[in-house]
Scaffold this motif. Sequence first.
Motif, mmCIF file in Angstrom:
data_model
loop_
_atom_site.group_PDB
_atom_site.id
_atom_site.type_symbol
_atom_site.label_atom_id
_atom_site.label_comp_id
_atom_site.label_asym_id
_atom_site.label_seq_id
_atom_site.Cartn_x
_atom_site.Cartn_y
_atom_site.Cartn_z
ATOM 1 N N ARG A 153 10.330 11.587 -1.007
ATOM 2 C CA ARG A 153 9.325 11.729 0.054
ATOM 3 C C ARG A 153 8.553 10.420 0.145
ATOM 4 O O ARG A 153 8.426 9.699 -0.845
ATOM 5 C CB ARG A 153 8.327 12.855 -0.267
ATOM 6 C CG ARG A 153 8.865 14.247 -0.154
ATOM 7 C CD ARG A 153 8.913 14.711 1.288
ATOM 8 N NE ARG A 153 9.747 15.895 1.426
ATOM 9 C CZ ARG A 153 9.284 17.143 1.430
ATOM 10 N NH1 ARG A 153 8.007 17.354 1.310
ATOM 11 N NH2 ARG A 153 10.103 18.162 1.569
ATOM 12 N N TYR A 154 8.012 10.143 1.320
ATOM 13 C CA TYR A 154 7.149 8.974 1.448
ATOM 14 C C TYR A 154 6.025 9.297 2.411
ATOM 15 O O TYR A 154 6.137 10.201 3.246
ATOM 16 C CB TYR A 154 7.940 7.746 1.914
ATOM 17 C CG TYR A 154 8.456 7.858 3.322
ATOM 18 C CD1 TYR A 154 9.653 8.484 3.586
ATOM 19 C CD2 TYR A 154 7.712 7.369 4.390
ATOM 20 C CE1 TYR A 154 10.105 8.630 4.877
ATOM 21 C CE2 TYR A 154 8.156 7.504 5.692
ATOM 22 C CZ TYR A 154 9.362 8.137 5.923
ATOM 23 O OH TYR A 154 9.791 8.288 7.210
ATOM 24 N N LEU A 155 4.936 8.576 2.269
ATOM 25 C CA LEU A 155 3.774 8.782 3.120
ATOM 26 C C LEU A 155 3.164 7.422 3.399
ATOM 27 O O LEU A 155 2.836 6.684 2.472
ATOM 28 C CB LEU A 155 2.762 9.691 2.416
ATOM 29 C CG LEU A 155 1.453 9.989 3.132
ATOM 30 C CD1 LEU A 155 1.695 10.909 4.315
ATOM 31 C CD2 LEU A 155 0.464 10.643 2.179
ATOM 32 N N GLY A 207 0.977 3.096 1.058
ATOM 33 C CA GLY A 207 2.242 3.823 0.996
ATOM 34 C C GLY A 207 2.378 4.544 -0.328
ATOM 35 O O GLY A 207 2.168 3.969 -1.381
ATOM 36 N N MET A 208 2.685 5.836 -0.245
ATOM 37 C CA MET A 208 2.950 6.611 -1.466
ATOM 38 C C MET A 208 4.410 7.051 -1.398
ATOM 39 O O MET A 208 4.862 7.563 -0.378
ATOM 40 C CB MET A 208 2.015 7.825 -1.502
ATOM 41 C CG MET A 208 2.292 8.786 -2.626
ATOM 42 S SD MET A 208 1.532 8.315 -4.165
ATOM 43 C CE MET A 208 -0.004 9.184 -4.055
ATOM 44 N N PHE A 209 5.129 6.816 -2.479
ATOM 45 C CA PHE A 209 6.557 7.114 -2.488
ATOM 46 C C PHE A 209 6.863 8.016 -3.674
ATOM 47 O O PHE A 209 6.439 7.734 -4.790
ATOM 48 C CB PHE A 209 7.374 5.819 -2.606
ATOM 49 C CG PHE A 209 7.058 4.835 -1.514
ATOM 50 C CD1 PHE A 209 7.726 4.895 -0.311
ATOM 51 C CD2 PHE A 209 6.066 3.885 -1.684
ATOM 52 C CE1 PHE A 209 7.411 4.013 0.710
ATOM 53 C CE2 PHE A 209 5.744 3.001 -0.668
ATOM 54 C CZ PHE A 209 6.427 3.060 0.532
ATOM 55 N N LEU A 210 7.576 9.087 -3.396
ATOM 56 C CA LEU A 210 8.022 9.976 -4.468
ATOM 57 C C LEU A 210 9.444 9.569 -4.815
ATOM 58 O O LEU A 210 10.354 9.678 -3.982
ATOM 59 C CB LEU A 210 7.960 11.439 -4.007
ATOM 60 C CG LEU A 210 8.530 12.488 -4.960
ATOM 61 C CD1 LEU A 210 7.864 12.422 -6.318
ATOM 62 C CD2 LEU A 210 8.355 13.866 -4.377
ATOM 63 N N TYR A 249 5.594 8.970 -8.809
ATOM 64 C CA TYR A 249 4.939 8.461 -7.603
ATOM 65 C C TYR A 249 4.663 6.973 -7.737
ATOM 66 O O TYR A 249 4.205 6.510 -8.782
ATOM 67 C CB TYR A 249 3.631 9.201 -7.355
ATOM 68 C CG TYR A 249 3.825 10.634 -6.962
ATOM 69 C CD1 TYR A 249 3.959 10.993 -5.635
ATOM 70 C CD2 TYR A 249 3.894 11.632 -7.921
ATOM 71 C CE1 TYR A 249 4.148 12.310 -5.265
ATOM 72 C CE2 TYR A 249 4.082 12.958 -7.569
ATOM 73 C CZ TYR A 249 4.206 13.283 -6.233
ATOM 74 O OH TYR A 249 4.393 14.592 -5.874
#
Lengths: 76, 171
Positions: free
Chosen positions: B87-89, B6-9, B60
């Motif tokens: 944003r998240y991925l 998980g990548m979170f801005l 991030y």
Amino acid sequence: MADMNRRSSTGPSALGSRNCDDPHINYKEIAYLAKFLTPQANIYSRKRTGFCAQCQRELKQAIKRARHMGLMPFVA
Amino acid sequence: MKLYEGMFLLDNQAVRENWGRAKASITDILAKHGAKVITARHWEERKLAYPIKGRTRGTYLLAFFECGNEGVNQMRRDFEIDDRVLRYLLVNAEALPAGELEKSQAEGAAEFTLPTPPVEERVTAERAVFGELADRPVVDRSRASAPAPDEGDAAEGEESEIETPAVGEGV
């Protein structure tokens, strides 16, 4: 004649050939991915990158993920 | 249980207040939906490629966690609602990258300090669309035909120019 004009699919490409085990195709490797963008931030075609279909798809996926996270531009 | 990345801005404002709390807000949401958080660390603070929700910079957070697939769908909703997450991925991860665990643990050490994110300029709607052009003074094209060495005098001069022919016609 048509064969002579056809672009070679196995010859060296503008960006060099790539080993398919290369781990660099990842949305976090922004400097590497930026090499496959035009000055307007379009993704180069497979003819230009010299990637196999699978690698080109991974590249596309990685660039689109990076764009979503604000790491790379949609247009520049 | 699958391994996810998980990548979170995160909003820099939340990071400036307290990085630990900002990080906990993410790990809490993950844990709430039954995820087992393996690593969570500060990845980078950087300028964004394009403004997101009026922010030009962001921090991030990179996390690796194990979770069932229902949990992932439910946590997406929580990330959408959270104001601190710009944003998240969430993507499947094959394996935990080498060195990731060490980097995450280093953050837990007492001497770990995070540099304060630089102050950013809030992006107005005009700036988001026009970029640098939005900062330029507005030039009225209809009045800018004559070269104007001094703005104050030019405005008066132009008015008299318009009036003069009108007077001439009247006479």
